[in-house]
Design a protein around this motif. Structure first.
Motif, mmCIF file in Angstrom:
data_model
loop_
_atom_site.group_PDB
_atom_site.id
_atom_site.type_symbol
_atom_site.label_atom_id
_atom_site.label_comp_id
_atom_site.label_asym_id
_atom_site.label_seq_id
_atom_site.Cartn_x
_atom_site.Cartn_y
_atom_site.Cartn_z
ATOM 1 N N ASN A 212 90.447 45.412 57.099
ATOM 2 C CA ASN A 212 91.381 44.695 56.220
ATOM 3 C C ASN A 212 92.234 45.696 55.466
ATOM 4 N N VAL A 213 93.511 45.401 55.348
ATOM 5 C CA VAL A 213 94.406 46.153 54.477
ATOM 6 C C VAL A 213 95.083 45.142 53.566
ATOM 7 N N THR A 214 94.803 45.208 52.275
ATOM 8 C CA THR A 214 95.433 44.305 51.310
ATOM 9 C C THR A 214 96.612 45.009 50.652
ATOM 10 N N ASN A 215 97.640 44.212 50.324
ATOM 11 C CA ASN A 215 98.888 44.737 49.756
ATOM 12 C C ASN A 215 99.421 45.880 50.632
ATOM 13 N N VAL A 216 99.712 45.539 51.876
ATOM 14 C CA VAL A 216 100.113 46.520 52.883
ATOM 15 C C VAL A 216 101.303 47.352 52.423
ATOM 16 N N THR A 217 102.273 46.724 51.760
ATOM 17 C CA THR A 217 103.489 47.436 51.345
ATOM 18 C C THR A 217 103.330 48.136 50.011
ATOM 19 N N ASP A 218 102.126 48.086 49.421
ATOM 20 C CA ASP A 218 101.853 48.723 48.128
ATOM 21 C C ASP A 218 102.833 48.247 47.049
ATOM 22 N N GLU A 219 103.020 46.944 47.013
ATOM 23 C CA GLU A 219 103.964 46.326 46.081
ATOM 24 C C GLU A 219 103.443 46.399 44.647
ATOM 25 N N ASP A 220 104.347 46.724 43.694
ATOM 26 C CA ASP A 220 104.036 46.568 42.273
ATOM 27 C C ASP A 220 104.329 45.121 41.892
ATOM 28 N N TYR A 221 103.289 44.363 41.598
ATOM 29 C CA TYR A 221 103.502 42.959 41.258
ATOM 30 C C TYR A 221 102.555 42.571 40.128
ATOM 31 N N TYR A 222 102.887 41.448 39.481
ATOM 32 C CA TYR A 222 102.183 41.043 38.268
ATOM 33 C C TYR A 222 101.801 39.575 38.384
ATOM 34 N N LEU A 223 100.566 39.278 38.001
ATOM 35 C CA LEU A 223 100.012 37.948 38.188
ATOM 36 C C LEU A 223 100.376 36.993 37.065
ATOM 37 N N ALA A 224 100.424 37.490 35.843
ATOM 38 C CA ALA A 224 100.687 36.636 34.682
ATOM 39 C C ALA A 224 100.892 37.536 33.473
ATOM 40 N N GLY A 225 101.380 36.956 32.400
ATOM 41 C CA GLY A 225 101.582 37.713 31.175
ATOM 42 C C GLY A 225 101.228 36.890 29.959
#
Length: 787
Positions: free
Chosen positions: A751-764
């Protein structure tokens, strides 16, 4: 009656061409008859299928045969129709789908689903699992095998057969709450058909280790024991000071003294110990007016700043006993009882400051802040269901008559924290300027390296006293009937009454306020289903949900985070004492195609919540609370699940929603959207069986932008600039997996999660801080042995 795995279904669920799975033993009994009716080649194909079934003896008993991502039935026996004929939006995640996604914690699994976001909070919200379904809080609407699973704890999937997400108000089934929906995990149960043992061992980047054991021991035709064990450890990718550790055990004992009586006993334990990383922050917009606005993106270079001694620890222990009795050919009694205790405590480090000053083109220093709390929960629940099917004339009824008693006790408290580390700056706060701990200068330059930044605060931590003791005792009765009027017309309806006694002791500044009240909640649902074709239905449903005033979040008296505000006045009553009331209308269709292996769904829905519990005055001190809010969520949800071709399977879902505050104690928020609410969301998980031994797949998840704010309230808004204050950006993430059958007994999966190594945010959080950062890229290898 017909048995599916470990539940018994009314005989009406049997239908031509789609008989329910009876396990390998039933299939073997059927083989001689099939062999007489088929030629030699067909018999060989059938025998191959049988070998696969025997190999996957540990598989989920609720899935559609031959379609690993498609569940055929719900694990809740009160859902009397197959899922393809159930008039509601229910997303089911099967065991194989969860495994191949590479996700293990329930929070991560749910966050990847359309219509669901995760929530954040400050001191008043224990940082356990918290979900928002179709814009509404659902952190108290989590169930295990149909029984409520209270407490702000961490939840794992190691002992789960499937996860069922009901979307839309469903209080007839769930009781209080369930405003936007409910989550029900169906656990693995002991099975008397056969023995099996499965061992999984995973290793990966960032010191990832995970091992599970699933062993079923069949002592006789009447006795079986099943044990699921877990140990897991992982560092947060590229933020390796933060980590997560899990120990788990789930033991199930199945006793069948006769063909008509069965007992099931379960014990479940989970210890979760994390050093959390609660992410970064987003600066407030600046400008002089609507025509001059600058909106900032989150700071994407936030260092790993968790402090030595930070923790988020959860412990869960539950004991469940169930009895299934066939009283007649069409009458089944089921009783389920559970006692549980959970503990959740946390001391975390967050960020403050960082505001941008356009006059000097600099950012204010970013400082460290402490956030903490603990919660102890004990509960008992007993649920009795009587299921029967019968005819009245030409009308065929499937009736569920039920009663439930529950007693929940929640104690919230705090820790006494003392920072002994040397301060290095002055920080402005409510009490004026005070010494603080800055990690950046005015240009966002870090003041400390990795070897120093984790040991700045040097806290002394002592568990302090309680500040809220919340409890509710409830007695419930419900009646549900599904009526087949003709082969193409079905009516369904139900009613539920929940009579509760609520009490809440709130300790504030040395004073204790005892608030109590009792009430009765009535809820119901009704619908009509038309079957224009053998493979499809069209339905229209109405349903309601009501919730105890302030009871959703189990936060007691902390009105700043969704709990009840109780001033130091014993005669004070909370609003008018009425419940928050929600109504849902849904128009949908479902088509079960290609020999029931491919399900297409679509639904239009509208959820209106009235009497919303709001805070009046300062959310940080007793100011009162009123049932003055009203909001609405409208949307469409689309989905497909199953086998798209003989080799390609998957699940695809998307929601397109709109939220609006209709009424509020603050008239300036009317017309605004709800906080932590993504208008558009999509999820795709595909699996391709390239050869008999090799399969690969991928997952894509999209969430549109969100804006922070108070739970169940409007997103924060700047009336001068006329923009929403703190924006959580939209994002795409992609995961991938590949599996290979090494031998008859061993399989390997990457398994490879977040393949593109994206900076992302779930909530604030509403201040723009506690901007939860999604995990960066991780690769894992899992070896599975089946015996």
């Amino acid at each position: 009656m017909t048995r599916i795995g470990n539940i018994k279904r009314p005989s009406s669920l049997r239908r031509s061409g789609s008989a329910l799975a009876f396990g390998v033993s039933a299939a073997m009994l059927a083989m001689p008859a099939m062999a007489q009716e088929q030629d030699e080649e067909e018999a060989e194909v059938q025998l191959d299928t049988l070998e696969i079934k025997d190999y996957t003896a540990d598989s989920n008993p609720y899935t559609q045969d031959g379609a690993p991502y498609k569940a055929r039935v719900s694990g809740d026996p009160r859902r009397v129709k197959p899922l393809a004929e159930t008039p509601a939006t229910i997303t089911v995640l099967t065991e194989q789908q969860i495994e191949e996604s590479g996700l293990t914690d329930l929070r991560d699994i749910l966050d990847s689903q359309p219509g669901i976001t995760v929530g954040t909070g400050e001191n008043g919200n224990a940082f356990g699992d918290r979900y928002i379904i179709r814009g509404h809080e659902a952190r108290s609407d989590v169930f295990v095998d149909g029984l409520r699973d209270p407490g702000m704890t961490t939840r794992e999937s190691f002992a789960v057969d499937q996860i069922e997400i009901t979307k839309g108000p469903s209080s007839t089934f769930a009781g209080r709450g369930a405003t936007g929906g409910a989550v029900n995990s169906i656990t693995k149960q002991a099975r008397t058909e056969y023995d099996f043992t499965r061992i999984d061992f995973g290793i990966g980047t960032d010191d990832f280790w995970r091992g599970t054991l699933d062993a079923n021991f069949r002592a006789s035709d009447a006795i079986a024991l099943r044990a699921n064990l877990l140990y897991a450890y992982q560092e947060v990718p590229n933020r390796n000071f933060s980590d997560r550790e899990r120990w788990g055990a789930a033991v199930s004992l199945n006793l069948e003294p006769s063909d008509t009586v069965r007992f099931l006993f379960d014990y479940y334990h989970l210890t979760a110990e994390d050093t959390p990383d609660i992410g970064g922050y987003v600066p407030r917009p600046t400008g002089s007016g609507p025509g001059d606005v600058t909106v900032y993106s989150p700071w994407d270079e936030v260092p790993s700043y968790a402090q030595t001694g930070d923790f988020l620890n959860s412990t869960v222990d539950t004991v469940t006993g169930r009895v299934f009795i066939e009283l007649g050919s069409n009458l089944t009694l089921t009783n389920s009882a559970r006692y549980g205790e959970t503990e959740n405590g946390y001391v975390l480090t967050g960020l403050r400051g960082g505001a941008y000053d356009p006059a000097t083109a600099t950012f204010a220093p970013v400082t460290l802040s402490s956030h903490q709390g603990w919660q102890d929960v004990s509960y008992f629940v007993d649920q009795l269901n009587l299921a029967t099917d019968f005819y009245t004339g030409s009308l065929f009824h499937q009736v569920i008559l039920g009663a439930e008693y529950s007693d929940y006790d929640v104690t919230n408290g705090t820790y006494d924290l003392t920072n002994t580390g040397a301060t290095n700056c002055l920080v402005a706060g409510r009490g004026g300027v005070a010494p603080g701990y800055c990690i950046t200068d005015e240009n966002r330059n870090l003041l400390f390296g990795d070897d120093q930044i984790h040991d700045l605060l040097q806290r002394d931590i002592v568990r302090d006293s309680w500040d809220s003791q919340w409890s509710v005792e409830t007695l419930s009765f419900y009646l549900m009937d599904t009526v087949d009027v003709t082969s193409w017309l079905t009516l369904n309806g139900g009613v539920r009454i929940d009579s509760f006694d609520y009490s809440n002791l709130v300790s504030s500044r040395g004073n204790v306020t005892d608030y109590r009240y009792s009430d009765t909640l009535w809820n119901g649902h009704a619908g009509i289903t038309v079957k224009p074709h053998e493979e499809g239905i069209v339905y229209f449903t109405w349903g309601t949900a009501k919730n105890i005033n302030g009871g959703e979040s189990d936060l007691g008296g902390n009105c700043g985070y969704g709990g009840i505000c109780v001033p130091n006045d014993p005669s004070y009553s909370i609003g008018d004492g009425s419940a928050e009331a929600t109504t849902n209308f849904e128009l949908g269709t479902k088509w079960d195609l290609f020999d029931d292996r491919f399900l297409v769904t679509a639904a239009l829905f509208q959820i209106t919540k009235d009497g919303v519990f709001e805070t009046a005055g300062d959310g940080y001190s007793p100011g009162g609370s009123l049932n003055t809010g009203k909001n609405r969520v409208r949307g469409i949800e689309l989905g497909v699940v199953g086998n798209l071709t003989d080799r390609l399977s998957g699940q695809i879902g998307a929601t397109f929603m709109d939220s609006e505050v209709l009424e509020s104690a603050d008239p300036d928020t009317v017309g605004h959207r709800l906080s932590n609410f993504a208008n558009n969301q999509a999820s795709v998980q595909l699996r391709y069986q390239a050869t008999d031994a090799f399969a690969f797949g991928a997952t894509a998840t999209y969430k549109s932008e969100m804006f922070t704010g108070q739970p169940d309230a409007a997103a924060g808004y700047d009336p001068v600039l006329e923009v929403y204050t703190y924006r959580v950006p939209d994002f795409w993430t992609f995961d991938a997996f590949a599996s290979y059958q090494l031998t008859d007994n061993f399989q390997a999966r990457v398994n490879v999660t977040n393949v593109t190594d994206e900076d992302y945010y779930l909530a604030g959080y509403r201040s723009g801080h506690f901007l939860y950062k999604g995990d960066e890229r991780r690769a894992t290898l899992t070896l599975t042995g089946r015996f």
